[in-house]
Design a protein around this motif. Sequence first.
Motif, PDB file in Angstrom:
ATOM      1  N   GLN A 122       0.821  -1.212   0.000  1.00  0.00           N
ATOM      2  CA  GLN A 122       0.000   0.000   0.000  1.00  0.00           C
ATOM      3  C   GLN A 122       0.857   1.266   0.000  1.00  0.00           C
ATOM      4  N   ASN A 123       2.136   1.095  -0.328  1.00  0.00           N
ATOM      5  CA  ASN A 123       3.043   2.254  -0.393  1.00  0.00           C
ATOM      6  C   ASN A 123       3.224   2.710  -1.827  1.00  0.00           C
ATOM      7  N   ILE A 124       3.421   4.022  -1.992  1.00  0.00           N
ATOM      8  CA  ILE A 124       3.830   4.582  -3.284  1.00  0.00           C
ATOM      9  C   ILE A 124       4.950   5.578  -3.017  1.00  0.00           C
ATOM     10  N   ARG A 125       5.700   5.889  -4.072  1.00  0.00           N
ATOM     11  CA  ARG A 125       6.787   6.857  -3.980  1.00  0.00           C
ATOM     12  C   ARG A 125       6.515   8.003  -4.948  1.00  0.00           C
ATOM     13  N   ILE A 126       6.710   9.220  -4.473  1.00  0.00           N
ATOM     14  CA  ILE A 126       6.548  10.409  -5.322  1.00  0.00           C
ATOM     15  C   ILE A 126       7.916  11.076  -5.441  1.00  0.00           C
ATOM     16  N   THR A 139       1.749  14.400   5.624  1.00  0.00           N
ATOM     17  CA  THR A 139       0.571  13.560   5.379  1.00  0.00           C
ATOM     18  C   THR A 139      -0.551  14.365   4.730  1.00  0.00           C
ATOM     19  N   ASP A 140      -0.878  15.522   5.305  1.00  0.00           N
ATOM     20  CA  ASP A 140      -1.922  16.366   4.715  1.00  0.00           C
ATOM     21  C   ASP A 140      -1.497  16.898   3.348  1.00  0.00           C
ATOM     22  N   PHE A 141      -0.219  17.222   3.205  1.00  0.00           N
ATOM     23  CA  PHE A 141       0.278  17.730   1.925  1.00  0.00           C
ATOM     24  C   PHE A 141       0.069  16.702   0.817  1.00  0.00           C
ATOM     25  N   VAL A 142       0.414  15.446   1.088  1.00  0.00           N
ATOM     26  CA  VAL A 142       0.262  14.400   0.074  1.00  0.00           C
ATOM     27  C   VAL A 142      -1.208  14.145  -0.223  1.00  0.00           C
ATOM     28  N   ALA A 143      -2.065  14.182   0.813  1.00  0.00           N
ATOM     29  CA  ALA A 143      -3.501  13.965   0.599  1.00  0.00           C
ATOM     30  C   ALA A 143      -4.070  15.019  -0.350  1.00  0.00           C
ATOM     31  N   ARG A 144      -3.550  16.247  -0.308  1.00  0.00           N
ATOM     32  CA  ARG A 144      -3.998  17.297  -1.242  1.00  0.00           C
ATOM     33  C   ARG A 144      -3.286  17.185  -2.583  1.00  0.00           C
ATOM     34  N   LEU A 145      -2.034  16.723  -2.559  1.00  0.00           N
ATOM     35  CA  LEU A 145      -1.221  16.685  -3.782  1.00  0.00           C
ATOM     36  C   LEU A 145      -1.739  15.673  -4.790  1.00  0.00           C
ATOM     37  N   ILE A 146      -2.139  14.506  -4.343  1.00  0.00           N
ATOM     38  CA  ILE A 146      -2.530  13.439  -5.279  1.00  0.00           C
ATOM     39  C   ILE A 146      -3.720  13.861  -6.147  1.00  0.00           C
ATOM     40  N   PRO A 147      -4.814  14.370  -5.583  1.00  0.00           N
ATOM     41  CA  PRO A 147      -5.908  14.841  -6.464  1.00  0.00           C
ATOM     42  C   PRO A 147      -5.480  15.993  -7.363  1.00  0.00           C
ATOM     43  N   ALA A 164       3.305   9.726   5.721  1.00  0.00           N
ATOM     44  CA  ALA A 164       4.155  10.155   4.600  1.00  0.00           C
ATOM     45  C   ALA A 164       5.437  10.743   5.173  1.00  0.00           C
ATOM     46  N   HIS A 165       6.530  10.478   4.499  1.00  0.00           N
ATOM     47  CA  HIS A 165       7.824  11.017   4.953  1.00  0.00           C
ATOM     48  C   HIS A 165       8.816  10.980   3.802  1.00  0.00           C
ATOM     49  N   ARG A 166       9.854  11.772   3.915  1.00  0.00           N
ATOM     50  CA  ARG A 166      10.938  11.742   2.931  1.00  0.00           C
ATOM     51  C   ARG A 166      11.797  10.494   3.164  1.00  0.00           C
ATOM     52  N   SER A 167      12.502  10.065   2.125  1.00  0.00           N
ATOM     53  CA  SER A 167      13.418   8.930   2.279  1.00  0.00           C
ATOM     54  C   SER A 167      14.502   9.271   3.296  1.00  0.00           C
ATOM     55  N   LEU A 168      14.985   8.246   3.980  1.00  0.00           N
ATOM     56  CA  LEU A 168      15.912   8.459   5.097  1.00  0.00           C
ATOM     57  C   LEU A 168      17.339   8.651   4.590  1.00  0.00           C
ATOM     58  N   ARG A 179      14.729  14.565  -2.134  1.00  0.00           N
ATOM     59  CA  ARG A 179      14.512  13.195  -1.682  1.00  0.00           C
ATOM     60  C   ARG A 179      13.107  12.713  -2.063  1.00  0.00           C
ATOM     61  N   THR A 180      12.986  11.413  -2.204  1.00  0.00           N
ATOM     62  CA  THR A 180      11.697  10.804  -2.537  1.00  0.00           C
ATOM     63  C   THR A 180      10.748  10.887  -1.342  1.00  0.00           C
ATOM     64  N   ILE A 181       9.467  11.111  -1.619  1.00  0.00           N
ATOM     65  CA  ILE A 181       8.439  11.063  -0.579  1.00  0.00           C
ATOM     66  C   ILE A 181       7.793   9.679  -0.616  1.00  0.00           C
ATOM     67  N   ILE A 182       7.813   8.988   0.518  1.00  0.00           N
ATOM     68  CA  ILE A 182       7.239   7.649   0.626  1.00  0.00           C
ATOM     69  C   ILE A 182       5.907   7.766   1.367  1.00  0.00           C
ATOM     70  N   ILE A 183       4.858   7.209   0.764  1.00  0.00           N
ATOM     71  CA  ILE A 183       3.498   7.366   1.294  1.00  0.00           C
ATOM     72  C   ILE A 183       2.870   5.998   1.503  1.00  0.00           C
TER      73      ILE A 183
END
Length: 273
Positions: A122-126, A139-147, A164-168, A179-183
């Motif tokens: 259930q993960n995706i990378r942006i 988390t809220d940023f990605v929820a708005r970004l996808i639509p 949601a978080h940036r890659s470590l 860095r990649t955002i992992i959701i």
Amino acid sequence: MGPKRDDAHGSKSTASSSSASASNDAILAAVNKYGADLAKVSLQMDDMKKSMEGRLDTIEAHLSTLQNDHGQAQQRLDGLEEALSHTDVRITALETTCAELQVANGQLKAKINDLEGRSRRQNIRIVGIREGEEKANPTDFVARLIPELLGPANFSKPVKIDRAHRSLKPKPRDSEPPRTIIIKVHNDRDVPKILRLSRQQAPLHYQGRKVFIFPDYTADVSSQRQAFSNVRKKLIDAGAKCSLRFPAKLQVVYNSEVKCLPHLQMLNGLPPP
């Protein structure tokens, strides 16, 4: 006439006696001389005998030492052979154990990779979002970004994001890519929908920058899929349609014929997945 004969005969006898005496003296002198020589030779022989005996004693002593050393070396060699025999047995047992552990390790690695892959389903990378765009609440940023990226009309209700978080990795400099955002998406049905829309609407853009959305695969699966890059390019240049099926199988469509060829990865020098 008679006396003259006797005198002559006496003179001859005297001369003969004198000659015999001289001869005996010479013989005695020679015998004495040879006796002295023989005495010298005898002394030399005794010296030689003593010298030989001394040398033989030395040789016998060395020989005895060598025999002792040989005996000790033989004992050590016997000990080494026995130790080597035990070592061979232990090495054989270790090789057997190692082979069993290799099989078990391969099975465990496959199982761990499968479990890790399932945990990422259930993960995706942006990729491509500038650093800091998410502010303090990714988390809220990605929820708005996808639509916003894929179109609000494609989502009848908001996309719920668990986290949601940036890659470590260390935060990059301004000149380096972000860095990649992992959701992790809450609803598992939203994941294939998001991936499908990102493929259909590619290329995606956000604030003038290209953005890419990918599945979140394990490092092992990602390396296997990446190994097809050169082959896919050649097949696409040849007019074939290519896609990758999970975990790392290349699906090729050519002349309306579909084939799944995992062994093509060997063309890149890697074993099949």
